[in-house]
Design a protein around this motif. Structure first.
Motif, PDB file in Angstrom:
ATOM      1  N   GLU A  44      61.736  52.586 -13.125  1.00 17.82           N
ATOM      2  CA  GLU A  44      61.749  51.617 -14.227  1.00 17.82           C
ATOM      3  C   GLU A  44      61.714  52.326 -15.580  1.00 17.82           C
ATOM      4  OE1 GLU A  44      58.730  48.689 -13.499  1.00 17.82           O
ATOM      5  OE2 GLU A  44      59.818  47.889 -11.771  1.00 17.82           O
ATOM      6  N   TRP A  45      60.911  53.393 -15.698  1.00 14.69           N
ATOM      7  CA  TRP A  45      60.883  54.154 -16.944  1.00 14.69           C
ATOM      8  C   TRP A  45      62.228  54.810 -17.202  1.00 14.69           C
ATOM      9  CZ3 TRP A  45      58.346  53.766 -21.116  1.00 14.69           C
ATOM     10  CH2 TRP A  45      57.020  53.355 -21.124  1.00 14.69           C
ATOM     11  N   ASN A  46      62.837  55.370 -16.169  1.00 14.27           N
ATOM     12  CA  ASN A  46      64.152  55.998 -16.347  1.00 14.27           C
ATOM     13  C   ASN A  46      65.183  54.979 -16.829  1.00 14.27           C
ATOM     14  OD1 ASN A  46      63.289  58.562 -15.666  1.00 14.27           O
ATOM     15  ND2 ASN A  46      63.785  58.331 -13.508  1.00 14.27           N
ATOM     16  N   ILE A  49      64.460  54.269 -20.491  1.00  5.72           N
ATOM     17  CA  ILE A  49      64.897  55.383 -21.336  1.00  5.72           C
ATOM     18  C   ILE A  49      66.404  55.337 -21.531  1.00  5.72           C
ATOM     19  CG2 ILE A  49      65.143  57.904 -21.412  1.00  5.72           C
ATOM     20  CD1 ILE A  49      62.345  57.955 -19.946  1.00  5.72           C
ATOM     21  N   LEU A  50      67.144  55.127 -20.447  1.00  2.00           N
ATOM     22  CA  LEU A  50      68.604  55.053 -20.546  1.00  2.00           C
ATOM     23  C   LEU A  50      69.042  53.899 -21.444  1.00  2.00           C
ATOM     24  CD1 LEU A  50      69.664  55.836 -16.864  1.00  2.00           C
ATOM     25  CD2 LEU A  50      69.881  57.315 -18.872  1.00  2.00           C
ATOM     26  N   ARG A  51      68.351  52.752 -21.336  1.00  2.00           N
ATOM     27  CA  ARG A  51      68.676  51.600 -22.178  1.00  2.00           C
ATOM     28  C   ARG A  51      68.457  51.933 -23.643  1.00  2.00           C
ATOM     29  NH1 ARG A  51      66.383  47.952 -25.054  1.00  2.00           N
ATOM     30  NH2 ARG A  51      64.257  48.538 -24.489  1.00  2.00           N
ATOM     31  N   ILE A  56      70.681  53.475 -29.082  1.00  5.52           N
ATOM     32  CA  ILE A  56      70.843  54.390 -30.211  1.00  5.52           C
ATOM     33  C   ILE A  56      72.295  54.832 -30.328  1.00  5.52           C
ATOM     34  CG2 ILE A  56      70.240  56.687 -31.085  1.00  5.52           C
ATOM     35  CD1 ILE A  56      67.418  56.199 -29.873  1.00  5.52           C
ATOM     36  N   LYS A  57      72.890  55.224 -29.198  1.00  4.45           N
ATOM     37  CA  LYS A  57      74.282  55.694 -29.221  1.00  4.45           C
ATOM     38  C   LYS A  57      75.244  54.625 -29.713  1.00  4.45           C
ATOM     39  CE  LYS A  57      74.171  59.242 -25.636  1.00  4.45           C
ATOM     40  NZ  LYS A  57      74.697  59.617 -24.304  1.00  4.45           N
ATOM     41  N   SER A  58      74.984  53.370 -29.352  1.00  2.00           N
ATOM     42  CA  SER A  58      75.887  52.281 -29.731  1.00  2.00           C
ATOM     43  C   SER A  58      75.669  51.817 -31.172  1.00  2.00           C
ATOM     44  CB  SER A  58      75.706  51.092 -28.786  1.00  2.00           C
ATOM     45  OG  SER A  58      74.457  50.445 -29.014  1.00  2.00           O
ATOM     46  N   GLY A  59      74.575  52.250 -31.774  1.00  2.00           N
ATOM     47  CA  GLY A  59      74.272  51.828 -33.134  1.00  2.00           C
ATOM     48  C   GLY A  59      73.461  50.548 -33.198  1.00  2.00           C
ATOM     49  N   LYS A  60      73.134  49.995 -32.061  1.00  2.00           N
ATOM     50  CA  LYS A  60      72.321  48.773 -32.026  1.00  2.00           C
ATOM     51  C   LYS A  60      70.949  49.035 -32.637  1.00  2.00           C
ATOM     52  CE  LYS A  60      70.512  45.357 -28.762  1.00  2.00           C
ATOM     53  NZ  LYS A  60      70.436  44.973 -27.347  1.00  2.00           N
TER      54      LYS A  60
END
Length: 75
Positions: A44-46, A49-51, A56-60
């Motif tokens: 669940e933590w992984n 973290i990915l979410r 961040i990568k998408s700029g959201k």
């Protein structure tokens, strides 16, 4: 089946010792839940973290530099 609010209201009328016993039993009933399984917690933590990385990568989400966060808390 009793409504949640009815159960809570009834529980709050119990004497202190009985409320403590009930609270203890409710907490014990959670011991076998999946979130107690270290592998489930890690998965669940992984996923979280990915979410967050994807946000961040998408700029959201735009990260705030540490120095700015620190300045905000020093006020």
């Amino acid at each position: 089946m009793a409504e949640h609010s009815d159960v809570v209201a009834a529980a709050l009328t119990l004497p202190r010792a009985e409320r403590a016993e009930l609270a203890h039993k409710l907490l014990e009933s959670l011991d076998d839940e999946p979130f107690d399984d270290p592998e489930v917690v890690e998965a669940e933590w992984n996923a979280e973290i990915l979410r967050r990385v994807e946000d961040i990568k998408s700029g959201k989400v735009v990260p705030i530099p540490y120095e700015e966060v620190r300045r905000q808390f020093e006020r």
